[in-house]
Each structure stands twice: as C-alpha cells, then as structure tokens.
Design an enzyme around this catalytic site. Structure first.
Site, PDB file in Angstrom:
ATOM      1  N   GLY A  88      12.299  70.493  -5.068  1.00 28.08           N
ATOM      2  CA  GLY A  88      13.419  70.831  -5.944  1.00 28.08           C
ATOM      3  C   GLY A  88      12.900  71.116  -7.335  1.00 28.08           C
ATOM      4  N   ARG A  89      12.465  70.053  -8.009  1.00 29.16           N
ATOM      5  CA  ARG A  89      12.020  70.216  -9.402  1.00 29.16           C
ATOM      6  C   ARG A  89      10.836  71.172  -9.507  1.00 29.16           C
ATOM      7  NH1 ARG A  89      11.913  65.496 -11.628  1.00 29.16           N
ATOM      8  NH2 ARG A  89      12.731  64.539  -9.753  1.00 29.16           N
ATOM      9  N   GLU A  96      10.756  69.768   0.946  1.00 26.71           N
ATOM     10  CA  GLU A  96      12.000  70.027   0.203  1.00 26.71           C
ATOM     11  C   GLU A  96      11.752  69.981  -1.305  1.00 26.71           C
ATOM     12  OE1 GLU A  96      14.103  66.676   1.580  1.00 26.71           O
ATOM     13  OE2 GLU A  96      14.285  67.382   3.623  1.00 26.71           O
ATOM     14  N   GLY A 119       9.799  64.298  -5.216  1.00 23.79           N
ATOM     15  CA  GLY A 119       8.939  65.264  -4.571  1.00 23.79           C
ATOM     16  C   GLY A 119       7.721  65.646  -5.348  1.00 23.79           C
ATOM     17  N   CYS A 153      28.950  61.731 -30.454  1.00 26.71           N
ATOM     18  CA  CYS A 153      29.265  60.530 -31.252  1.00 26.71           C
ATOM     19  C   CYS A 153      29.300  59.271 -30.385  1.00 26.71           C
ATOM     20  CB  CYS A 153      30.525  60.698 -32.098  1.00 26.71           C
ATOM     21  SG  CYS A 153      32.079  60.638 -31.196  1.00 26.71           S
ATOM     22  N   ASP A 154      28.547  59.276 -29.306  1.00 30.30           N
ATOM     23  CA  ASP A 154      28.426  58.097 -28.460  1.00 30.30           C
ATOM     24  C   ASP A 154      27.040  57.507 -28.697  1.00 30.30           C
ATOM     25  OD1 ASP A 154      29.665  57.035 -25.496  1.00 30.30           O
ATOM     26  OD2 ASP A 154      27.554  56.678 -25.914  1.00 30.30           O
ATOM     27  N   ASP A 183      17.313  61.282 -14.461  1.00 28.80           N
ATOM     28  CA  ASP A 183      16.009  61.582 -13.859  1.00 28.80           C
ATOM     29  C   ASP A 183      14.879  60.887 -14.617  1.00 28.80           C
ATOM     30  OD1 ASP A 183      14.582  62.957 -11.845  1.00 28.80           O
ATOM     31  OD2 ASP A 183      14.020  64.547 -13.238  1.00 28.80           O
ATOM     32  N   TYR A 211      17.514  69.014 -12.539  1.00 34.46           N
ATOM     33  CA  TYR A 211      18.279  67.819 -12.897  1.00 34.46           C
ATOM     34  C   TYR A 211      18.671  67.849 -14.380  1.00 34.46           C
ATOM     35  CZ  TYR A 211      16.129  66.858  -8.486  1.00 34.46           C
ATOM     36  OH  TYR A 211      15.707  66.982  -7.189  1.00 34.46           O
TER      37      TYR A 211
HETATM   38  C1  LIG Z   1      16.390  64.263   0.375  1.00 32.19           C
HETATM   39  C2  LIG Z   1      15.796  64.895  -0.843  1.00 32.19           C
HETATM   40  N1  LIG Z   1      14.991  65.977  -0.699  1.00 32.19           N
HETATM   41  C3  LIG Z   1      14.433  66.581  -1.774  1.00 32.19           C
HETATM   42  C4  LIG Z   1      14.655  66.107  -3.058  1.00 32.19           C
HETATM   43  C5  LIG Z   1      14.029  66.866  -4.204  1.00 32.19           C
HETATM   44  O1  LIG Z   1      13.149  66.119  -4.950  1.00 32.19           O
HETATM   45  P1  LIG Z   1      12.325  66.846  -6.117  1.00 32.19           P
HETATM   46  O2  LIG Z   1      13.305  67.571  -6.955  1.00 32.19           O
HETATM   47  O3  LIG Z   1      11.677  65.742  -6.870  1.00 32.19           O
HETATM   48  O4  LIG Z   1      11.357  67.777  -5.458  1.00 32.19           O
HETATM   49  C6  LIG Z   1      15.465  64.984  -3.263  1.00 32.19           C
HETATM   50  C7  LIG Z   1      15.716  64.476  -4.617  1.00 32.19           C
HETATM   51  O5  LIG Z   1      16.468  63.566  -4.894  1.00 32.19           O
HETATM   52  C8  LIG Z   1      16.057  64.368  -2.128  1.00 32.19           C
HETATM   53  O6  LIG Z   1      16.880  63.303  -2.263  1.00 32.19           O
END
Ligand SMILES: Cc1ncc(COP(=O)(O)O)c(C=O)c1O
Length: 264
Positions: free
Chosen positions: A149-150, A147, A110, A215-216, A191, A244
């Site tokens: 997220g990050r 949508e 995103g 230790c891996d 990520d 993430y």
């Molecule tokens: C369907 C869908 N929407 C939204 C996102 C969020 O992406 P981002 O965190 O890069 O904004 C993802 C991330 O994998 C996704 O699979």
C-alpha cells in the site's frame, strides 16, 4: 526537521498553489508507475496487489489498472472502487480478515518507504532477502502475491500548505498551517508517521512548532522544527505523504481536507 528548499521545485510548488490554492495534495502518476516497476524489478516472482486502504483515490487506481496491478480490498466500497477503476474480479483479493457476511456475498504493515531526505531506503535489501527465501521455500508453480500500500502510494504525493497564523509562545515561534493532524497529516496519529517539513523561504533558523487549523490541543503537527522565520502566506510542504493521509483525513471543525490534483 524542516529544511529550506528552493529552485525549480519551488517554482513548481508556487505554480500549483497559484492555480489551486492550499491545502493541496499533488499526486504524481509517474511516481506511482515508478514504484510499481521498482516492486516488480525487486520481487519478480511476487504479484503486487495494491492495498487500496493506503489511498483509494480513483486516479491512483486507474494508473495501477493500466499498469496491470492487482488490488487488495478491505471492504465492499473498496471493491467497488477497484471495479469502477477498471479492475476485473480476477485482479481483486478481499484480504480483510474481519469481513461482514454481506460484503463476502458481493464476492499490516508492509513494505517501507522513507520520509526524510537522506534516509536509507531499504526496500531493495528487504526484497533480496524475500526473493532468496521464496526461491528456497517455494516451488516455481506456487503463485505468490503481496499487498503493498504505502510503497506504491506513499512517495507519489506532496502536501502543500500555507501559514495562516503565527504566535510566540514561551519564546518559540508557533506557525498555524491550513492543514493538520485532523486533515491530511492524519498519518501522524493513525500511522505514527513522522514527516520532513520543508519551506521555500531561507534565513537563520530557529526552533519552531507547527500546528494545524482546528484550535484543538491535539492538532500539533511537529515541535522542534528548525525553520527560518515564516510569514503568513508562506508555503510549508511535505513530500512522500501519499499513504494513510488523504485516506484518513476528516473534516473536523468543518475544515475540509486538501484539494487533490493529479500531476504528471
Ligand atoms: C491486510 C493488509 N494488507 C496490506 C496492508 C498495506 O500495508 P502497507 O501500506 O504498509 O503496505 C495493510 C495495512 O494495514 C493490511 O491491513
């Protein structure tokens, strides 16, 4: 690259460590609100539905509920988390294209963030192009959602770690931290994230390697970091690590992921 940092941020981080220990993830409520507002300012016709997978922490969801955001969920568990945080069903979209029937029955990549100081933040530039295309292609009656997220969760969290071991290997300093790629730096693997590692100590820097506590051989966090010589107990921290990270952390080797605290 690692950088030494001090001043009031140093005092704040030391205070948090004194209170909570390490490893610690401090999530800022105001940073989440700020990213939500930034999104709305730059994309006024686009409704944000936060991608819960980036970081499902219940307090992040609550901040977003009170900010009027929607939620993009990928599973029944995420849907339940959004509802428990106070989101009504009209504010939830179930956007995972691979859904089990059972989950349906119960009703990538995103917007970017920066990970390094001084890195160009291109969100508003991208948003301008998106807005221009939205205006060009879609009638005002069309409802548009996104949508992120990050973009929402990423800038809001700081991971604070401590050096728990050190060694010299092939003339280089290796520092072992109390969190690593199996824990809250799992974004390095899942990520492909690259982070800026900062320390509070200053001094002549030398190329060093940071490794995790498991230790891996996979648990190498970063090589070629410009760091002053660190001592056991020194703080190493990473900003903008809210997406993430805790969401994909494991307890491999029986080492629990970082404690999470919400801060203003
Ligand atoms: C369907 C869908 N929407 C939204 C996102 C969020 O992406 P981002 O965190 O890069 O904004 C993802 C991330 O994998 C996704 O699979």
């Amino acid at each position: 690259m690692a950088r030494a940092s001090a001043g009031s941020n140093g005092a704040r981080l030391r205070g948090l460590v004194q209170r909570h220990g390490t490893p610690l993830v401090a999530i800022s409520r105001s940073a989440i609100r700020m990213q939500l507002n930034r999104f709305r300012r730059a994309l006024p016709r686009v409704e944000p539905f936060y991608a819960v997978k980036a970081n499902p922490h219940p307090d992040i969801l609550k901040v977003l509920v009170s900010g009027g955001a929607g939620f993009d969920v990928a599973s029944l568990a995420e849907m339940t988390a959004a509802i428990e945080a106070g989101a009504g069903p009209e504010r939830i979209i179930f956007a995972n294209t691979i859904k089990p029937a059972r989950s349906i029955a119960a009703i990538g990549g995103g917007f970017p963030i920066t990970h390094f100081d001084g890195e160009e933040d291109v969100f508003e530039k991208i948003a301008k192009i998106i807005m221009r295309e939205i205006e060009r292609l879609f009638d005002r009656k069309v409802r548009i959602i996104a949508e992120p997220g990050r973009f929402i969760a990423g800038p809001a969290a700081t991971l604070i770690m401590r050096v728990i071991g050190k060694a010299i290997r092939e003339n280089k300093h290796w520092y072992y931290l109390d969190d690593g790629v199996y824990g809250d730096l799992s974004g390095i693997i899942f990520d492909h994230a690259q982070y800026e590692f900062k320390v509070l100590r200053s001094g002549r820097s030398q190329l060093s390697t940071l490794a995790g506590p498991t230790c891996d051989s996979l648990d190498i966090i970063a090589r070629g970091q410009d760091l002053p010589e660190l001592e056991i107990g020194d703080i190493v921290y990473v900003e903008r690590v809210g997406a993430y990270s805790t969401a994909t952390a494991t307890a491999f080797n029986g080492i629990a992921p970082a404690k999470i605290v919400m801060v203003a």
